[in-house]
Scaffold this active site. Structure first.
Site, mmCIF file in Angstrom:
data_model
loop_
_atom_site.group_PDB
_atom_site.id
_atom_site.type_symbol
_atom_site.label_atom_id
_atom_site.label_comp_id
_atom_site.label_asym_id
_atom_site.label_seq_id
_atom_site.Cartn_x
_atom_site.Cartn_y
_atom_site.Cartn_z
ATOM 1 N N ARG A 212 6.029 21.296 8.745
ATOM 2 C CA ARG A 212 5.269 20.460 7.834
ATOM 3 C C ARG A 212 6.020 19.145 7.658
ATOM 4 N NH1 ARG A 212 1.523 23.112 8.703
ATOM 5 N NH2 ARG A 212 0.070 24.147 7.278
ATOM 6 N N GLU A 241 -0.431 12.730 6.787
ATOM 7 C CA GLU A 241 -1.286 12.744 7.985
ATOM 8 C C GLU A 241 -2.702 12.280 7.645
ATOM 9 O OE1 GLU A 241 -0.991 16.689 9.558
ATOM 10 O OE2 GLU A 241 1.133 16.461 10.047
ATOM 11 N N HIS A 259 -0.239 16.506 15.258
ATOM 12 C CA HIS A 259 -0.330 17.846 14.657
ATOM 13 C C HIS A 259 -1.156 18.791 15.533
ATOM 14 C CE1 HIS A 259 -0.159 20.105 10.562
ATOM 15 N NE2 HIS A 259 -0.051 20.949 11.584
#
Length: 293
Positions: A212, A241, A259
């Site tokens: 993360r 993000e 991601h």
């Protein structure tokens, strides 16, 4: 994911949030893509009894608040272990061997102009520190060991493994050529990789993060890169993000991915099926297949 929406619509005529006219009677909320499920969302769904999260990480869900209200929470563990572990290993190889940097070197015309690509480092013999030896961390370590890397690790307690344990993230970083972050997100790990850990990693060390974005202090990371206090980074996750710090975008010593740790067709379908299994199990029996906590 669109196919998860389609499955839920076909089986339960489940509305999307934008199409939800009356929140009364909604017992299950399916959340994904980091969508928040906190006190405000729970207040808006007065009859909510279960939150089913699309993803192994569930730091977007206020689990403590859900538990206080008697709401159960599930996630999608195991089915994405291999995909994320593969990506972690590939990023380690990339930052050491400069694979994507070499691709950019060729595309820029530098090779054709007679320029020399910089030498890189062997994976074999490199010490790779795994920060967080859970399911994914263990799978990544096994892959890296197959490349000839020497695996060290830190977790909340030593594991029954042959790899070398370090009692703190900074001590692990100091012993590592590459530090691979594979801890869960959430308040307990927020900013865990800070300036002190990056300084311990040192000017020849690389950071890889596939967990993360919140686990790494991004300001400290940018400062360390700009000052040459670490050698580079491979990042699949970011704090805000899809926004990546502008200072990272032009750096040749950083690999940036959007991601995509679990972003394979097979893995996302398996995650979607586990979501559906959790919804089915809760509505049929009042329990969850993969409950959190």
């Amino acid at each position: 994911m669109p196919f998860v929406r389609e499955w839920l619509l076909e089986r339960y005529a489940a509305p999307g949030l934008a199409d939800l006219d009356d929140p009364a009677g909604v017992e299950v909320a399916v959340v994904g893509g980091g969508a928040p499920a906190g006190a405000a969302e729970m207040d808006a769904l007065p009859d909510l009894r279960a939150i089913v999260n699309f993803g192994v990480g569930y730091d977007n869900v206020d689990v403590a608040e859900a538990r206080r209200r008697g709401i159960v929470v599930s996630n999608t563990p195991d089915v994405l272990t291999d995909a994320v572990a593969d990506l972690a290993a590939f990023l380690v190889v990339d930052v050491l061997r400069g694979i994507t940097a070499a691709d950019r070197f060729v595309r820029s015309g530098a090779w054709a102009r007679g320029e020399q690509v910089p030498l890189t480092r062997d994976v074999r013999g490199a010490v790779v520190g795994v920060l967080g030896l859970g399911r994914i961390g263990t799978a990544a370590a096994q892959r890296l060991e197959a490349f000839g890397a020497v695996v060290h690790y830190h977790s909340r307690s030593p594991k029954d493994v042959a790899w070398t344990y370090h009692p703190s993230p900074a001590e692990l970083a100091a012993a590592s050529d590459v530090l691979v972050v594979l801890t869960p997100g959430g308040a307990g790990t927020d900013g865990l990789v800070d300036a002190a850990v990056l300084d311990a990693l040192g000017p020849e060390g690389f950071l890889v993060n596939v967990s993360r974005g919140s686990v790494v202090d991004e300001d400290a990371l940018v400062a360390a890169l700009e000052a040459g206090r670490i050698a580079g980074a491979g990042l699949d996750v970011f704090a805000d993000e899809p926004h990546v710090p502008a200072a990272l975008l032009e750096r040749e010593d950083v690999v940036l991915l959007p991601h995509v740790g679990s972003a394979t067709t097979q893995t996302r379908e398996a995650m979607g099926r586990l979501v559906l299994d959790n919804v089915d199990a809760f509505l049929e029996r009042g329990g969850l297949v993969t409950p959190v906590g």
